[in-house]
Structure formats: structure tokens, C-alpha cells
Design an enzyme around this catalytic site. Structure first.
Site, PDB file in Angstrom:
ATOM      1  N   PHE A 140       0.819  -0.986   0.032  1.00 23.05           N
ATOM      2  CA  PHE A 140      -0.099  -0.001  -0.111  1.00 23.05           C
ATOM      3  C   PHE A 140       0.861   1.187   0.014  1.00 23.05           C
ATOM      4  CE2 PHE A 140      -2.496   3.408   1.838  1.00 23.05           C
ATOM      5  CZ  PHE A 140      -3.577   3.379   1.114  1.00 23.05           C
ATOM      6  N   ASP A 225       9.359   2.340   1.620  1.00 25.15           N
ATOM      7  CA  ASP A 225       8.226   3.062   2.099  1.00 25.15           C
ATOM      8  C   ASP A 225       7.954   2.954   3.574  1.00 25.15           C
ATOM      9  OD1 ASP A 225       5.867   4.079   2.676  1.00 25.15           O
ATOM     10  OD2 ASP A 225       4.595   3.260   1.150  1.00 25.15           O
ATOM     11  N   LYS A 254       2.582   9.470   8.202  1.00 22.68           N
ATOM     12  CA  LYS A 254       1.975   9.118   9.514  1.00 22.68           C
ATOM     13  C   LYS A 254       2.460   9.689  10.924  1.00 22.68           C
ATOM     14  CE  LYS A 254      -0.929   5.460   7.704  1.00 22.68           C
ATOM     15  NZ  LYS A 254      -0.456   4.686   6.371  1.00 22.68           N
TER      16      LYS A 254
HETATM   17  C1  LIG Z   1      -0.820   5.300   5.100  1.00 21.77           C
HETATM   18  C2  LIG Z   1       0.149   4.882   4.185  1.00 21.77           C
HETATM   19  C3  LIG Z   1       0.495   5.520   2.743  1.00 21.77           C
HETATM   20  C4  LIG Z   1      -0.373   6.736   2.329  1.00 21.77           C
HETATM   21  O1  LIG Z   1      -0.454   7.840   3.413  1.00 21.77           O
HETATM   22  P1  LIG Z   1      -1.272   8.817   3.235  1.00 21.77           P
HETATM   23  O2  LIG Z   1      -0.943   9.833   4.249  1.00 21.77           O
HETATM   24  O3  LIG Z   1      -2.724   8.246   3.319  1.00 21.77           O
HETATM   25  O4  LIG Z   1      -1.334   9.618   1.909  1.00 21.77           O
HETATM   26  C5  LIG Z   1       1.558   5.171   2.247  1.00 21.77           C
HETATM   27  N1  LIG Z   1       2.138   4.057   2.478  1.00 21.77           N
HETATM   28  C6  LIG Z   1       2.248   3.285   3.406  1.00 21.77           C
HETATM   29  C7  LIG Z   1       3.123   2.238   3.789  1.00 21.77           C
HETATM   30  C8  LIG Z   1       1.167   3.576   4.467  1.00 21.77           C
HETATM   31  O5  LIG Z   1       0.785   2.778   5.415  1.00 21.77           O
END
Ligand SMILES: *Cc1c(COP(=O)(O)O)cnc(C)c1O
Length: 403
Positions: A140, A225, A254
């Protein structure tokens, strides 16, 4: 009393786009790991804004710093320097592999920036025509179009075609699958060190180091990521540090702002310097208030014994969950690092979450059968115990939700 909740839900449904399947809960206050709703009910928060409220709700130092900054300088353009932005970048550079930082406002935006930087680097520094990024199934990376195209979950992509070309999805935790996917156009490999939305999937020991080796062997960039795993979530400031595998590019969001919207792209100098004036920008990115907040978060996290405590709390929680697993037949698997944990059930997770909410506990699920626990990193041992006793009550007598 409940009237207030229903009243706001009705109003909200009228004016908000129906993008979320929301719980019937209107939250108005937070303190530490506890939130309260508009009708005065309180809940232990094991969602924490989905791994965002690293220091819990309304931490005093955090609030003071934000208030002070709001009183001093709220926003200026990136046509100028601002001191909180420089100070947060300094702290991130000091505590990571990176030499340089670019600030944006969310996880998805940090992924967009990573994709642009990787493509730019490939066009400028690699031989041939390289633009393709290998990403993982069940990954994700966010909801904007490029991040969505990078994401390896078709359920989020339905209806948005054509997606951005240049991504190949391979199975996670499978080094051969990456090697097989590498071709003349490959520029980078991008993955989460632990898959978050995919259900807290932890790869086998050595996998991330093997991916690093493979990238070196083929001259590819490695992008981690760490939007969810970063900022202490796994009991280390960044998950790559424990994995013994250092990326060239890392994304954060986050937990970084502790509740304020800030994302960041980190990279080594040789990569970072491909971004020159005019190549990338964000109006709000690195705003003084969010950076001042981020500095409070990183200072706290890097102050011993904070991260050690996160590891200890996580191990205690996992141990208690293992005990519960022996007492009930509904838990099929448990896993976690630090305060990022998942529980697989052989019943639906949704009714468990509803039952927990009724008993004053907020939980979240990543799929039909998987609960995810991501409390504030400052959660107290007694709050973990309270959570466990509520969860035990529900899982020892699962009255409904049999699948
Ligand atoms: C939540 C998340 C995103 C997206 O972040 P947003 O602030 O909602 O755009 C991208 N990568 C990972 C691993 C995430 O957990």
C-alpha cells in the site's frame, strides 16, 4: 445523550463525500491513549489515527510547541527558508542514512516525490531507458494516481484506469520474484519493510538485505516506504535499521507529525541532488508549524529509553496475545514488531471491532479476518492490560461473526 452523535452523523452524511465506511462515533477529545466522543463516552485508542498519534493525544510538550509556533509564524512560502523546517531536516539526517530531505504533506505525496526522484535519477544517471519500478503485491503506497499505480492491490485500483504505466508487481518476501522481474527498463525496487495495510506482513530475516544486494548487483535504486513503519512504530526509529538493509530513498509520513499532516522524502546526496529548482515543489510542504511538531516527535523518540520501552511494550503485548491464543480457538496467527501488531482470526473481524467499541476500545482491521493494533507509542502498560481484558472477553465468547 446519544442524540448528539446521531445528529452529527446525519449532518456529516449530508455534506461529506461517502469515501469512508465510518463507525457511528463522533470524536471530540483526546488525552494520551484515550479519546472521548461527543456524548462523553471514552475509548482506549488502539488505532491512534492509523499509526499517527505517536506521542498519544494532546501531549503537553507537543501542544505547547504547536501553540507557540502558531503564535509566531504559521506559514511562509518555500521561496524562503524557515527555521523549524531546517531543524526537522537536521534531526532526520542526523538519525538516518539520508543526507537530504524534501517535505510534503502526506504519505501518498511522499511516494509521488519518491517516484519522480527515482525516474529523474534513472534518466540522468543510469544507462538506457530506465523508468520502471518493481513493487510488491499486497503493498500500500497511497491513493493518488501514481501511488495507487504503485500499490499492489487491485481492489483499490478498480474504476480508475488507465493507471500510470511503469510499475511491475511481484510477490512480497520472494527474492527470486524480484530478480525475475528485473528488465532493461527497471530503475528501482520499492517496498514497505513490513507491509502495513497488507496485514502487518513481516518478511523473513535476511530478505530486505537480499533485496539491497540485488539492487546493488543490477545498479537499481532501493526505496523503502516507511510511512507506517517509520518513526518508532517497530521499536526502532526506522524499520530498515533493524533489518540491516539501507535504502537509497525513504518515505515518511503518518507518525512523523505526531498528528499534524507532514510527509518527507529522504535520500542520499547523489540521488537527492537530481532534484534541482523547478523539478518538484509543495506549497505547504515543510510548513513551520508541522515541522516544529515533527521536531518534538523525533526528539522524544530518540531520547533513551523511549524506543527500548516501545520494544518492551510490544513484546509484553505479543506475549499476552499468545496467552490469549491458547485460551480461544478463534486466533489463527499473531505477529508484530514493536507496537505494530496483527491478529488473524477464523471469524470476521468487524463484529469483534463493534463489540470492542461498545466496551470502550477502538480497534482496526486490515482485511476481513485481520485485526491490527497500532496504539500510541506512549501507551501505558495498564492500558495494554485493559485492552487485553476487553479483547479476551470478546474472543473467548465470540457470539457472532462465525465465518
Ligand atoms: C498510509 C500509508 C501511505 C499513504 O499515506 P497517506 O498519508 O494516507 O497518503 C503510504 N504508504 C504506506 C506504507 C502507508 O501505510
Amino acid at each position: 445523550m446519544l442524540e448528539q452523535t446521531q445528529n452529527w452523523i446525519n449532518k456529516g452524511a449530508e455534506v461529506l463525500m461517502p469515501t469512508y465506511a465510518r463507525f457511528p462515533l463522533v470524536l471530540t477529545q483526546g488525552d494520551g491513549a484515550v479519546v472521548a466522543d461527543v456524548d462523553g463516552n471514552t475509548y482506549i485508542d488502539f488505532v491512534s489515527g492509523i499509526a499517527v498519534n505517536a506521542l498519544g493525544h494532546c501531549d503537553a510538550d507537543f501542544v505547547n510547541a504547536v501553540q507557540d509556533q502558531a503564535d509566531t509564524l504559521l506559514h511562509v512560502s518555500n521561496l524562503y527558508y524557515n527555521i523549524p523546517q531546517i531543524q526537522l531536516a537536521e534531526a532526520l539526517v542526523e538519525h538516518s542514512f539520508a543526507d537530504k530531505v524534501f517535505f510534503c504533506n502526506s504519505g501518498a505525496e511522499s511516494i509521488e516525490a519518491a517516484i519522480k526522484l527515482a525516474r529523474l535519477y534513472a534518466h540522468q544517471k543510469m544507462d538506457g531507458d530506465r523508468f520502471e519500478i518493481i513493487t510488491m503485491e499486497r503493498s500500500f503506497h497511497g491513493r493518488t494516481l501514481a501511488a495507487l499505480s504503485a500499490t499492489g492491490q487491485t481492489q483499490y485500483q478498480q474504476g480508475f484506469s488507465p493507471l500510470l504505466p511503469g510499475f511491475k508487481h511481484v510477490s512480497f518476501n520472494n527474492i527470486e520474484a524480484i530478480e525475475k522481474a528485473i528488465g532493461p527498463n527497471t530503475a528501482a525496487v520499492m517496498l514497505e519493510p513490513i507491509q502495513g495495510e497488507g496485514g502487518v506482513r513481516i518478511p523473513a530475516p535476511g530478505y530486505l538485505a537480499a533485496v539491497r544486494k540485488l539492487c546493488d548487483q543490477y545498479g537499481l535504486l532501493l526505496i523503502f516506504d516507511e510511512v507506517q513503519t517509520g518513526m518508532g512504530r517497530t521499536g526502532h526509529l526506522f524499520a530498515y535499521q533493524e533489518a540491516g538493509s539501507t535504502p537509497d530513498i525513504m518515505t515518511l509520513a503518518k507518525g512523523l507529525g505526531g498528528g499534524l499532516p507532514v510527509g518527507a522524502l529522504l535520500a542520499k546526496e547523489a540521488v537527492a541532488n537530481c532534484f534541482q529548482p523547478g523539478t518538484h515543489a509543495s506549497t505547504f510542504g515543510g510548513n513551520p508549524v508541522v515541522c516544529r511538531a515533527g521536531k518534538i516527535v523525533i526528539d522524544r523518540l530518540t531520547q533513551p529509553p523511549f524506543l527500548k520501552q516501545v520494544r518492551e511494550l510490544g513484546m509484553d503485548l505479543l506475549k499476552q496475545l499468545e496467552t490469549l491464543q491458547k485460551q480461544t480457538s478463534v486466533i489463527t496467527d499473531l505477529r508484530g514488531k514493536g507496537l505494530m501488531l496483527a491478529i488473524d482470526l477464523n471469524i470476521s473481524a468487524a463484529p469483534v471491532i463493534d463489540a470492542a467499541m461498545k466496551r470502550g476500545l477502538l480497534l482496526n482491521r486490515t482485511s476481513e479476518n485481520t485485526l491490527r493494533l497500532v496504539p500510541p507509542l506512549t501507551v501505558l502498560p495498564e492500558e495494554i492490560d485493559q485492552m487485553m481484558s476487553i479483547l479476551s472477553e470478546i474472543l473467548k465468547e465470540p457470539s457472532d461473526g462465525k465465518t
